[in-house]
Design a protein around this motif. Structure first.
Motif, mmCIF file in Angstrom:
data_model
loop_
_atom_site.group_PDB
_atom_site.id
_atom_site.type_symbol
_atom_site.label_atom_id
_atom_site.label_comp_id
_atom_site.label_asym_id
_atom_site.label_seq_id
_atom_site.Cartn_x
_atom_site.Cartn_y
_atom_site.Cartn_z
ATOM 1 N N GLN A 100 -7.961 -44.340 89.674
ATOM 2 C CA GLN A 100 -6.784 -44.713 88.880
ATOM 3 C C GLN A 100 -7.237 -45.188 87.510
ATOM 4 O O GLN A 100 -8.420 -45.426 87.281
ATOM 5 C CB GLN A 100 -5.979 -45.780 89.602
ATOM 6 C CG GLN A 100 -6.783 -47.025 89.933
ATOM 7 C CD GLN A 100 -6.035 -47.943 90.881
ATOM 8 O OE1 GLN A 100 -4.923 -47.649 91.297
ATOM 9 N NE2 GLN A 100 -6.638 -49.065 91.218
ATOM 10 N N MET A 101 -6.290 -45.354 86.622
ATOM 11 C CA MET A 101 -6.589 -45.694 85.236
ATOM 12 C C MET A 101 -7.386 -46.998 85.100
ATOM 13 O O MET A 101 -8.200 -47.143 84.198
ATOM 14 C CB MET A 101 -5.287 -45.789 84.452
ATOM 15 C CG MET A 101 -5.435 -45.894 82.996
ATOM 16 S SD MET A 101 -3.792 -45.800 82.274
ATOM 17 C CE MET A 101 -4.226 -45.268 80.662
ATOM 18 N N GLU A 102 -7.166 -47.946 85.997
ATOM 19 C CA GLU A 102 -7.849 -49.232 85.928
ATOM 20 C C GLU A 102 -9.323 -49.142 86.295
ATOM 21 O O GLU A 102 -10.087 -50.053 86.029
ATOM 22 C CB GLU A 102 -7.167 -50.263 86.833
ATOM 23 C CG GLU A 102 -5.814 -50.711 86.337
ATOM 24 C CD GLU A 102 -4.704 -49.695 86.616
ATOM 25 O OE1 GLU A 102 -4.895 -48.780 87.437
ATOM 26 O OE2 GLU A 102 -3.649 -49.805 85.986
ATOM 27 N N ASP A 103 -9.721 -48.070 86.942
ATOM 28 C CA ASP A 103 -11.129 -47.893 87.320
ATOM 29 C C ASP A 103 -11.920 -47.516 86.075
ATOM 30 O O ASP A 103 -11.735 -46.437 85.520
ATOM 31 C CB ASP A 103 -11.277 -46.819 88.400
ATOM 32 C CG ASP A 103 -10.602 -47.210 89.704
ATOM 33 O OD1 ASP A 103 -10.407 -48.418 89.941
ATOM 34 O OD2 ASP A 103 -10.266 -46.301 90.479
ATOM 35 N N LYS A 104 -12.784 -48.395 85.639
ATOM 36 C CA LYS A 104 -13.475 -48.247 84.355
ATOM 37 C C LYS A 104 -14.830 -47.571 84.446
ATOM 38 O O LYS A 104 -15.429 -47.259 83.430
ATOM 39 C CB LYS A 104 -13.677 -49.624 83.704
ATOM 40 C CG LYS A 104 -12.425 -50.469 83.582
ATOM 41 C CD LYS A 104 -11.430 -49.865 82.650
ATOM 42 C CE LYS A 104 -10.246 -50.819 82.491
ATOM 43 N NZ LYS A 104 -9.234 -50.296 81.643
ATOM 44 N N TRP A 105 -15.327 -47.331 85.672
ATOM 45 C CA TRP A 105 -16.689 -46.826 85.835
ATOM 46 C C TRP A 105 -16.734 -45.579 86.687
ATOM 47 O O TRP A 105 -16.015 -45.454 87.676
ATOM 48 C CB TRP A 105 -17.575 -47.906 86.476
ATOM 49 C CG TRP A 105 -17.777 -49.054 85.560
ATOM 50 C CD1 TRP A 105 -17.046 -50.204 85.514
ATOM 51 C CD2 TRP A 105 -18.744 -49.157 84.516
ATOM 52 N NE1 TRP A 105 -17.514 -51.012 84.519
ATOM 53 C CE2 TRP A 105 -18.551 -50.390 83.881
ATOM 54 C CE3 TRP A 105 -19.756 -48.322 84.065
ATOM 55 C CZ2 TRP A 105 -19.339 -50.817 82.815
ATOM 56 C CZ3 TRP A 105 -20.547 -48.738 82.998
ATOM 57 C CH2 TRP A 105 -20.326 -49.982 82.397
ATOM 58 N N HIS B 29 -11.096 -55.104 80.660
ATOM 59 C CA HIS B 29 -11.637 -54.068 79.785
ATOM 60 C C HIS B 29 -12.992 -53.555 80.293
ATOM 61 O O HIS B 29 -13.239 -52.362 80.328
ATOM 62 C CB HIS B 29 -11.784 -54.604 78.359
ATOM 63 C CG HIS B 29 -12.586 -53.724 77.461
ATOM 64 N ND1 HIS B 29 -12.115 -52.524 76.984
ATOM 65 C CD2 HIS B 29 -13.840 -53.843 76.978
ATOM 66 C CE1 HIS B 29 -13.046 -51.955 76.241
ATOM 67 N NE2 HIS B 29 -14.102 -52.738 76.222
ATOM 68 N N VAL B 30 -13.853 -54.469 80.695
ATOM 69 C CA VAL B 30 -15.212 -54.097 81.107
ATOM 70 C C VAL B 30 -15.243 -53.511 82.511
ATOM 71 O O VAL B 30 -15.877 -52.484 82.745
ATOM 72 C CB VAL B 30 -16.159 -55.313 81.017
ATOM 73 C CG1 VAL B 30 -17.504 -55.014 81.653
ATOM 74 C CG2 VAL B 30 -16.336 -55.731 79.569
ATOM 75 N N ALA B 31 -14.579 -54.162 83.450
ATOM 76 C CA ALA B 31 -14.731 -53.773 84.857
ATOM 77 C C ALA B 31 -13.452 -53.283 85.521
ATOM 78 O O ALA B 31 -13.514 -52.708 86.602
ATOM 79 C CB ALA B 31 -15.308 -54.948 85.650
ATOM 80 N N GLY B 32 -12.304 -53.545 84.910
ATOM 81 C CA GLY B 32 -11.053 -53.159 85.539
ATOM 82 C C GLY B 32 -10.758 -53.976 86.782
ATOM 83 O O GLY B 32 -10.034 -53.537 87.666
ATOM 84 N N THR B 33 -11.318 -55.178 86.856
ATOM 85 C CA THR B 33 -11.199 -56.012 88.054
ATOM 86 C C THR B 33 -10.547 -57.347 87.723
ATOM 87 O O THR B 33 -10.363 -57.695 86.562
ATOM 88 C CB THR B 33 -12.583 -56.264 88.684
ATOM 89 O OG1 THR B 33 -13.427 -56.894 87.715
ATOM 90 C CG2 THR B 33 -13.228 -54.967 89.148
ATOM 91 N N GLY B 34 -10.237 -58.091 88.760
ATOM 92 C CA GLY B 34 -9.630 -59.405 88.597
ATOM 93 C C GLY B 34 -10.316 -60.454 89.452
ATOM 94 O O GLY B 34 -9.658 -61.287 90.048
ATOM 95 N N PHE B 35 -11.632 -60.413 89.511
ATOM 96 C CA PHE B 35 -12.389 -61.382 90.294
ATOM 97 C C PHE B 35 -12.396 -62.742 89.598
ATOM 98 O O PHE B 35 -12.195 -62.829 88.386
ATOM 99 C CB PHE B 35 -13.842 -60.912 90.472
ATOM 100 C CG PHE B 35 -13.988 -59.786 91.450
ATOM 101 C CD1 PHE B 35 -14.102 -60.037 92.813
ATOM 102 C CD2 PHE B 35 -13.999 -58.474 91.009
ATOM 103 C CE1 PHE B 35 -14.231 -59.000 93.718
ATOM 104 C CE2 PHE B 35 -14.130 -57.427 91.904
ATOM 105 C CZ PHE B 35 -14.234 -57.690 93.263
#
Length: 157
Positions: free
Chosen positions: A45-50, A140-146
């Motif tokens: 999906q679009m949020e996956d940055k890698w 922006h960097v990882a597409g994550t919310g950790f």
């Protein structure tokens, strides 16, 4: 249960990794972890940055939207898994004005741990980030919310 298909260099549109600057990232992986690394990561999906894939003996990290190469890790097989033999950071990125190899070590550890190995390490926030940019930077960097932790990266010569 079926084994997921591993990512490969033809699974995504990417620019080749043509050279890099060494960064002092070191890690040892069990057989199970090495198997997970070799599966890589194909964005869904679009949020996956890698986009991450393994082509023996290298593990490549590319930005998903642009295909830009970022890291190339050389893994050395061991009887009980593998270890990082060499970690390279793309020449283009390493030559940037604010380049910080110490931060790259922390970020690379986060990406491997959380995106490939299924861990939940906190995202490393460089100490120079201002509060409003904090969540935006991780996305922006990882597409994550950790959860996040502010870090003071080590200086390397």
């Amino acid at each position: 249960m079926t084994q997921p298909l591993a990512a490969s260099g033809i699974s995504w549109t990417l620019e080749p990794f043509t050279g890099g600057v060494g960064i002092p990232y070191k890690a040892v992986f069990s057989e199970e972890q090495f198997a997970r690394l070799k599966l890589g990561l194909v964005p869904r999906q679009m949020e996956d940055k890698w986009f991450i894939y393994y082509e023996e003996p290298h593990l490549f990290f590319h930005r998903s939207w642009t295909g830009q190469p970022v890291y190339r890790l050389t893994l050395r097989k061991k009887p009980d898994g593998a270890e990082i033999h060499q970690a390279l950071w793309s020449n283009v990125l390493a030559e940037a004005r604010e380049a910080d190899p110490g931060y790259q070590v922390l970020l690379l550890d986060f990406l491997i741990s959380n995106l490939l190995l299924g861990d939940s390490k906190p995202f490393p926030l460089h100490r120079w980030l201002s509060e409003p940019a904090v969540g935006v930077f991780q996305h922006h960097v990882a597409g994550t919310g950790f959860p996040q932790v502010t870090v003071q990266p080590k200086k390397f010569d």
